[in-house]
Design a protein around this motif. Structure first.
Motif, short mmCIF file in Angstrom:
data_model
loop_
_atom_site.label_atom_id
_atom_site.label_comp_id
_atom_site.label_asym_id
_atom_site.label_seq_id
_atom_site.Cartn_x
_atom_site.Cartn_y
_atom_site.Cartn_z
N ALA A 83 0.81 -1.21 0.00
CA ALA A 83 0.00 0.00 0.00
C ALA A 83 0.85 1.26 0.00
N THR A 84 2.01 1.21 0.63
CA THR A 84 2.87 2.39 0.71
C THR A 84 3.91 2.44 -0.39
N GLY A 85 3.84 1.49 -1.35
CA GLY A 85 4.72 1.55 -2.51
C GLY A 85 6.10 0.96 -2.31
N GLN A 86 6.34 0.32 -1.17
CA GLN A 86 7.64 -0.31 -0.96
C GLN A 86 7.78 -1.59 -1.77
N THR A 87 6.63 -2.23 -2.04
CA THR A 87 6.59 -3.41 -2.90
C THR A 87 5.43 -3.22 -3.87
N ASP A 88 5.31 -4.11 -4.84
CA ASP A 88 4.26 -3.98 -5.84
C ASP A 88 3.02 -4.82 -5.54
N PHE A 89 3.19 -5.86 -4.74
CA PHE A 89 2.02 -6.63 -4.29
C PHE A 89 2.32 -7.20 -2.92
N GLY A 90 1.27 -7.53 -2.21
CA GLY A 90 1.42 -8.14 -0.90
C GLY A 90 0.21 -9.00 -0.61
N GLY A 91 0.36 -9.91 0.34
CA GLY A 91 -0.75 -10.80 0.67
C GLY A 91 -1.01 -10.87 2.15
N ALA A 92 -2.28 -10.98 2.51
CA ALA A 92 -2.65 -11.06 3.93
C ALA A 92 -4.01 -11.70 4.09
N PHE A 93 -4.29 -12.06 5.32
CA PHE A 93 -5.61 -12.51 5.76
C PHE A 93 -6.66 -11.49 5.32
N ASN A 94 -7.83 -11.95 4.88
CA ASN A 94 -8.83 -11.05 4.33
C ASN A 94 -9.37 -10.04 5.34
N GLY A 95 -9.39 -10.37 6.62
CA GLY A 95 -9.80 -9.40 7.62
C GLY A 95 -8.83 -8.23 7.69
N SER A 116 -8.10 -22.72 3.96
CA SER A 116 -8.17 -23.86 4.87
C SER A 116 -8.96 -25.00 4.21
N ASP A 117 -8.38 -26.20 4.26
CA ASP A 117 -9.09 -27.40 3.86
C ASP A 117 -8.62 -28.53 4.77
N ASP A 217 -9.25 -24.03 12.50
CA ASP A 217 -10.04 -23.09 11.71
C ASP A 217 -10.94 -23.83 10.72
N HIS A 218 -10.50 -24.99 10.25
CA HIS A 218 -11.32 -25.77 9.33
C HIS A 218 -12.56 -26.31 10.02
N GLN A 219 -12.46 -26.68 11.28
CA GLN A 219 -13.62 -27.13 12.04
C GLN A 219 -14.63 -25.99 12.20
N LEU A 220 -14.13 -24.77 12.33
CA LEU A 220 -15.02 -23.62 12.52
C LEU A 220 -15.74 -23.21 11.24
N LEU A 221 -15.00 -23.16 10.13
CA LEU A 221 -15.54 -22.55 8.91
C LEU A 221 -15.57 -23.47 7.69
N GLY A 222 -15.04 -24.69 7.82
CA GLY A 222 -15.00 -25.57 6.67
C GLY A 222 -13.97 -25.11 5.66
N ASP A 223 -14.12 -25.52 4.39
CA ASP A 223 -13.20 -25.07 3.34
C ASP A 223 -13.45 -23.59 3.06
N PHE A 224 -12.41 -22.80 3.10
CA PHE A 224 -12.57 -21.38 2.77
C PHE A 224 -11.24 -20.78 2.38
N SER A 225 -11.30 -19.81 1.47
CA SER A 225 -10.11 -19.03 1.12
C SER A 225 -9.97 -17.94 2.16
N ALA A 226 -8.77 -17.80 2.72
CA ALA A 226 -8.58 -16.94 3.88
C ALA A 226 -7.81 -15.66 3.60
N GLU A 304 -15.77 -14.07 0.71
CA GLU A 304 -14.41 -14.03 1.24
C GLU A 304 -14.19 -12.85 2.18
N PHE A 305 -15.04 -11.81 2.04
CA PHE A 305 -14.86 -10.61 2.86
C PHE A 305 -16.04 -10.28 3.77
N ARG A 306 -17.24 -10.74 3.41
CA ARG A 306 -18.42 -10.34 4.17
C ARG A 306 -18.34 -10.76 5.63
#
Length: 342
Positions: A83-95, A116-117, A217-226, A304-306
């Motif tokens: 976000a601050t331009g130090q890199t061109d992409f980054g990845g994180a938890f959706n929250g 999680s699966d 986390d899989h027990q809580l939410l099942g298969d999900f992209s995080a 994935e975000f709601r």
């Protein structure tokens, strides 16, 4: 080893509170012309192969090259760097992506990269003879995790709420930062009562014995992209061709890893680590089983975000109507499969 002090549950993700004014807009180009850069700066992880690194090695990024600038300490830090331009992409938890976007950062999630699966999941482990059996038993207890304000803390919060704990009781649970490599040792020494373990560190700890899962986390939410990779809106505007090459290449890498025999994926990743010559241990790669991405090609949907928007709003971390799930992501640059969302 020293442990970080406890953080209030009511301040979930405040580590991401940066102002829009502080957010960079990526690399400038002469006269504002579209750049379509052929070099993408990024942060990696020691001893691991990220999906973009796999995509590049498989030839899925074409003439776009990755430029490693160092290793990240966490997802929230990684997307702040983007976000601050130090890199061109980054990845994180959706929250964490939700929180950063709600603060005014002009970012857009473009593809899911982990989830999680039944093979890829994070477990919250206690000693085998621990009296901890339920969410209520965690009141006053220390839970060690890799970083605060991200995946592990969010799932802990969901578990505590589903266990019937009040807000006051939840505030008495103490999430602490413990480096992943030290989590098992800290748990066995009694420095923490619960340790969050995933991947090879989880499998190695389970092989040693003496611990059991409280929940996963899989027990809580099942298969999900995080988690998702993000680009800034300025980068997308100036580099649409490169954005499409990057996203589609990562999507192809997701499906290559999903459909290729596990031993072949492990062998390919091991060779990648050896070739980059960063003095890394490749032994842990042998435990890889899945990236856990739920949707084909890592395509993103509102779901994935709601969940995280609602969860953060309930806690006062973001305004109830501050942000919409559909504003957070785009599949426009994902050329794998059908359909698109601008």
């Amino acid at each position: 080893m020293p442990l970080s002090p406890p953080t209030s549950r009511r301040h979930f993700l405040t580590l991401l509170g940066i102002s829009a004014a502080a957010v960079g807009c990526g690399r400038a180009t002469a006269g504002g012309a579209t750049a379509n850069t052929k070099t993408l700066r990024y942060q990696g992880f020691a001893g691991q192969v990220t999906l973009p690194e796999l995509a590049e090695d498989l030839g899925y990024l074409g003439d776009v090259k990755l430029q490693w600038v160092g290793n990240t300490i966490s997802g929230p830090q990684d997307i702040q760097s983007a976000a601050t331009g130090q890199t061109d992409f980054g990845g994180a938890f959706n929250g964490a992506v939700v929180k950063l976007a709600a603060s005014g950062a002009p970012i857009k999630a473009v593809i899911s990269y982990y989830g999680s699966d039944k093979y890829a999941y994070s477990g919250y482990y206690v000693l085998k003879d621990s009296p901890i059996r339920s969410a209520r038993d965690l009141i006053g207890k220390k839970i060690g995790m890799n970083t605060l304000g991200a995946h592990a803390e969010a799932l802990l919060g969901i578990y505590l709420e589903r266990g019937g704990l009040s807000g006051a009781d939840i505030d008495k649970v103490e999430p602490l930062v413990v480096p992943p490599l030290n989590t098992e040792q800290s748990l066995r020494r009694g420095q923490i009562e619960v340790g969050v373990l995933g991947g090879v560190l989880r499998d190695k700890a389970l092989a040693t014995g003496g611990i059991r899962p409280l929940f996963t986390d899989h027990q809580l939410l099942g298969d999900f992209s995080a988690g998702s990779y993000v680009l800034t809106e300025r980068f997308i505007e100036r580099n649409p061709v490169t954005a499409r090459t990057f996203v589609t290449g990562v999507a192809k890498a997701i499906e290559w890893a999903r459909t290729t025999p596990r031993e072949d994926v492990v062998a390919r990743m091991t060779e990648i680590v050896r070739k980059r010559d960063r003095n890394e241990d490749t032994a842990t790669l042998g435990y890889w089983q899945s990236h856990g991405v739920a949707e084909t090609g890592g395509r993103i949907g509102d779901k994935e975000f709601r969940l995280w928007i609602d969860w953060l709003a309930e806690r006062g971390e973001i305004g109830k109507d501050r942000i919409k799930a559909s504003d957070l992501y785009t599949n426009q640059f994902n050329g794998y499969g059908k359909g698109s969302k601008g």
